[in-house]
Design an enzyme around this catalytic site. Structure first.
Site, PDB file in Angstrom:
ATOM      1  N   HIS A 217      15.126   2.252   4.449  1.00 29.65           N
ATOM      2  CA  HIS A 217      14.024   2.944   3.778  1.00 29.65           C
ATOM      3  C   HIS A 217      13.764   4.295   4.413  1.00 29.65           C
ATOM      4  O   HIS A 217      12.638   4.769   4.458  1.00 29.65           O
ATOM      5  CB  HIS A 217      12.760   2.090   3.826  1.00 29.65           C
ATOM      6  N   HIS A 412       4.057   6.851   2.561  1.00 31.68           N
ATOM      7  CA  HIS A 412       2.623   6.545   2.530  1.00 31.68           C
ATOM      8  C   HIS A 412       1.838   7.572   1.715  1.00 31.68           C
ATOM      9  O   HIS A 412       0.952   7.195   0.937  1.00 31.68           O
ATOM     10  CB  HIS A 412       2.065   6.462   3.941  1.00 31.68           C
ATOM     11  N   GLY A 415       2.467   7.047  -1.977  1.00 38.97           N
ATOM     12  CA  GLY A 415       1.832   5.814  -2.421  1.00 38.97           C
ATOM     13  C   GLY A 415       0.327   5.952  -2.550  1.00 38.97           C
ATOM     14  O   GLY A 415      -0.278   5.442  -3.497  1.00 38.97           O
ATOM     15  N   THR A 455       2.594  -1.979   0.936  1.00 35.77           N
ATOM     16  CA  THR A 455       1.558  -2.633   1.731  1.00 35.77           C
ATOM     17  C   THR A 455       0.202  -1.996   1.480  1.00 35.77           C
ATOM     18  O   THR A 455      -0.796  -2.690   1.254  1.00 35.77           O
ATOM     19  CB  THR A 455       1.901  -2.533   3.226  1.00 35.77           C
ATOM     20  N   ASP A 568      -1.530   6.427  13.250  1.00 38.23           N
ATOM     21  CA  ASP A 568      -1.090   5.590  12.143  1.00 38.23           C
ATOM     22  C   ASP A 568      -1.455   6.240  10.811  1.00 38.23           C
ATOM     23  O   ASP A 568      -2.577   6.718  10.623  1.00 38.23           O
ATOM     24  CB  ASP A 568      -1.743   4.210  12.235  1.00 38.23           C
TER      25      ASP A 568
END
Length: 589
Positions: A217, A412, A415, A455, A568
């Site tokens: 990925h 991220h 998304g 997620t 993060d």
């Protein structure tokens, strides 16, 4: 680079439209992916595989006789949503049950498990097998934490062949797990891949070096080494995989030397020359090997070696005939089948967007019940909050992707943009119909989960839905304390579903301090706008502090050391959303 696209945001849909047109005689589109054009025969177990796109031939390229009955197709490098997995699973399922199989990644585990639970509740016996072949992603003592990479192809093929032979669901699940237990993979990368519309690869490899232990990925390798000649690379791959040869295995194996996207077949054959000799020297007989691109990572340069330690059953199923758009083996006997009848909203003629839940061709959804005056007023504030969040995510998309790519797959930001924009559209529609805040946030949460996938998509969807349920549609007044309790309910939903804990380096590390601060400030008498603003600052500080943590869960875990020094991405996006909502609450006071 990935050079050919029209709109990066619709790359997956556009790819599927072309794929379905080319292979219209054998596959058809359904909401969330593709299935065989022929109905699943009575008595046959359906095998549905899937994951994010960017890996062709995996996953839609292996739908066909002797392989998969359907494939769930997510956005680039992003787990499909639970709704997509449910939709494809329901379309593929016949009378004998359904097996899902996908790689062992947090988003895939959550979304496919949710789909499994929903289908089982509806009377379709559904099982799920997560592939864990990547020996570099976790030690042998933690097999359940390993990723699924090229070994996906083996497990899917074995399960599909077993179902084609007439195995019942228990037996298909058993042999799929057995294939996974006997499969080991090690990969290397020479250059990173670039997302459609991206201007730089998700990671880089210095000249004359290679990343060792890569994901599929866009994640970099877990280590780095000098780039050796082909023969030495073959030795490195063979020795690495054989180090984990099962103690009870025999002398027959199959092998896949897999190209990751831009490594030429000629190069792979040069490597295979030495791989074959080394395996023979170890007393191993190689049965039906495959050399080529089977599980790719967009335009990544690199390769991986997969070995499957065979017994009679695994060998028979691996060698069984198959006929799919991207993989053919042996001769498939012609038989009478019933062609699937396209239902309204099916994407059989091309574009899977025709089958998306928000498409006008879908049956209309009943309007939500009207909320109380206070709840409708709060619903308008919620829509403004969603609008501010969507704008914040659009502005931060590139930076969130950059942070995520340090130790993850770089998806991220994209998304979050997809999820927040879908949530805004759904929330506006519900509010426009006179819905209260619960119905607005339920619509928004379901849309976020369905459109974003991954997620973060399923977690944000769960949070918004939990907040909405706590606030309700019928309250005569909604206080700051009510909002704090709703946020606490959202945090509980996040913890229950995601299982992460403080210190794991996830959005939980920012959400817990935010929730505690909000509860404390509201409880001490602060008005909601001021309490939220101060709590959002706490959230931002907590998100920044995640830079010092090592990830213990998720896709970044195998690259924990590389992640240190970078905050993060999920915690960062949460803080940005909290700050954006603070502005809305101050204007609404």
């Amino acid at each position: 680079m990935t050079r050919l696209y029209d709109d990066p945001s619709t790359f997956t849909d556009d790819m599927l439209a072309g794929f379905l047109d080319v292979h219209r005689d054998t596959v058809t589109g359904v909401p969330g992916g593709v299935v065989r054009a022929a109905e699943t025969p009575p008595g046959k177990v359906a095998v549905v595989v899937g994951g994010g796109s960017g890996h062709y031939p995996a996953f839609c390229g292996v739908v066909g006789h002797g392989f998969a009955d359907g494939a769930v197709v997510g956005n680039i490098f992003t787990s499909p949503s639970a709704q997509d997995a449910y939709s494809v699973g329901r379309a593929a399922a016949g009378t004998a049950g359904l097996l899902f199989s996908t790689g062992n990644y947090a988003g895939d585990v959550m979304n496919f498990t949710l789909a499994q639970q929903r289908l089982s509740q509806e009377g379709i016996d559904t099982r799920v097998v997560f592939v864990t072949d990547d020996i570099a992603s976790a030690p042998e003592s933690e097999l359940g934490a390993r990723r699924g990479i090229a070994g996906d192809f083996v497990v899917f093929k074995v399960a599909g062949a077993a179902a084609e032979e007439g195995y019942d669901l228990d037996a298909v699940e058993r042999v799929a797990r057995h294939a996974n237990d006997r499969t080991r993979t090690l990969g290397v990368a020479f250059a990173g891949c670039t997302l459609p519309g991206g201007t730089a690869p998700l990671f880089t490899v210095p000249p004359a070096r290679m990343g060792v232990g890569l994901g599929i990925h866009g994640e970099p390798g877990v280590g780095e080494d000098a780039l050796p000649p082909a023969a030495e690379l073959a030795r490195r791959l063979v020795s690495g995989v054989l180090a984990e040869k099962p103690a009870d295995s025999g002398n027959r194996v199959t092998a896949i030397l897999n190209g990751l996207g831009t490594t030429k077949y000629e190069e792979l054959f040069v490597v295979w020359r030495t791989v074959a000799r080394l395996l023979s020297e170890q007393g191993l007989e190689v049965v039906a090997p495959e050399v080529g691109e089977l599980v790719t990572s967009l335009d990544m340069a690199g390769c991986s070696l997969t070995l499957v330690f065979l017994d009679d059953e695994l060998e028979r199923l691996w060698c069984a005939p198959a006929d799919t758009p991207a993989f053919r083996r042996g001769r498939v006997e012609a038989r009478t089948t019933t062609r699937r009848t396209a239902a309204p909203g099916d994407a059989g003629s091309g574009d899977r967007r025709h089958g998306r839940p928000d498409d006008p061709a879908e049956p209309s959804v009943a309007a939500p019940p009207p909320g109380s005056p206070a709840s409708r007023a709060s619903a308008q504030v919620a829509v403004s909050a969603l609008e501010a969040m969507a704008a914040a995510m659009a502005a931060a998309e590139a930076e969130l992707g950059r942070i995520d790519a340090v130790a993850g797959d770089g998806d991220h930001g994209r998304g979050m943009v997809k999820g927040s924009s879908a949530a805004l559209a759904a929330g506006r529609e519900a509010a426009g119909a006179g819905a209260g805040v619960q119905s607005v946030l339920l619509a928004a949460g379901e849309a976020w989960a369905a459109k974003a996938g991954g997620t973060s998509g399923v977690l944000w969807g769960a949070v918004l839905c939990a907040v909405g349920r706590e606030l309700g549609d019928d309250r005569e007044k909604i206080t700051g304390r009510d909002v704090a309790e709703a946020v606490a309910a959202g945090l509980k939903a996040l913890l229950d579903l995601g299982k992460a804990q403080p210190g794991d380096k996830t959005m939980v590390d920012a959400f817990v301090p935010f929730c505690e601060a909000l509860t404390g400030r509201v409880g001490s008498g602060s008005e909601l706008p001021a309490a939220w603003r101060e709590s959002a600052r706490v959230c931002k500080s907590a998100a920044e502090a995640t830079a010092g943590l090592r990830p213990r869960v998720g896709r970044a875990r195998p690259l924990a050391e590389r992640s240190v020094g970078t905050p993060d991405a999920g915690a960062t996006s949460l803080a940005l959303c909290a700050l954006a909502v603070a502005d809305v609450l101050e204007r609404a006071r």
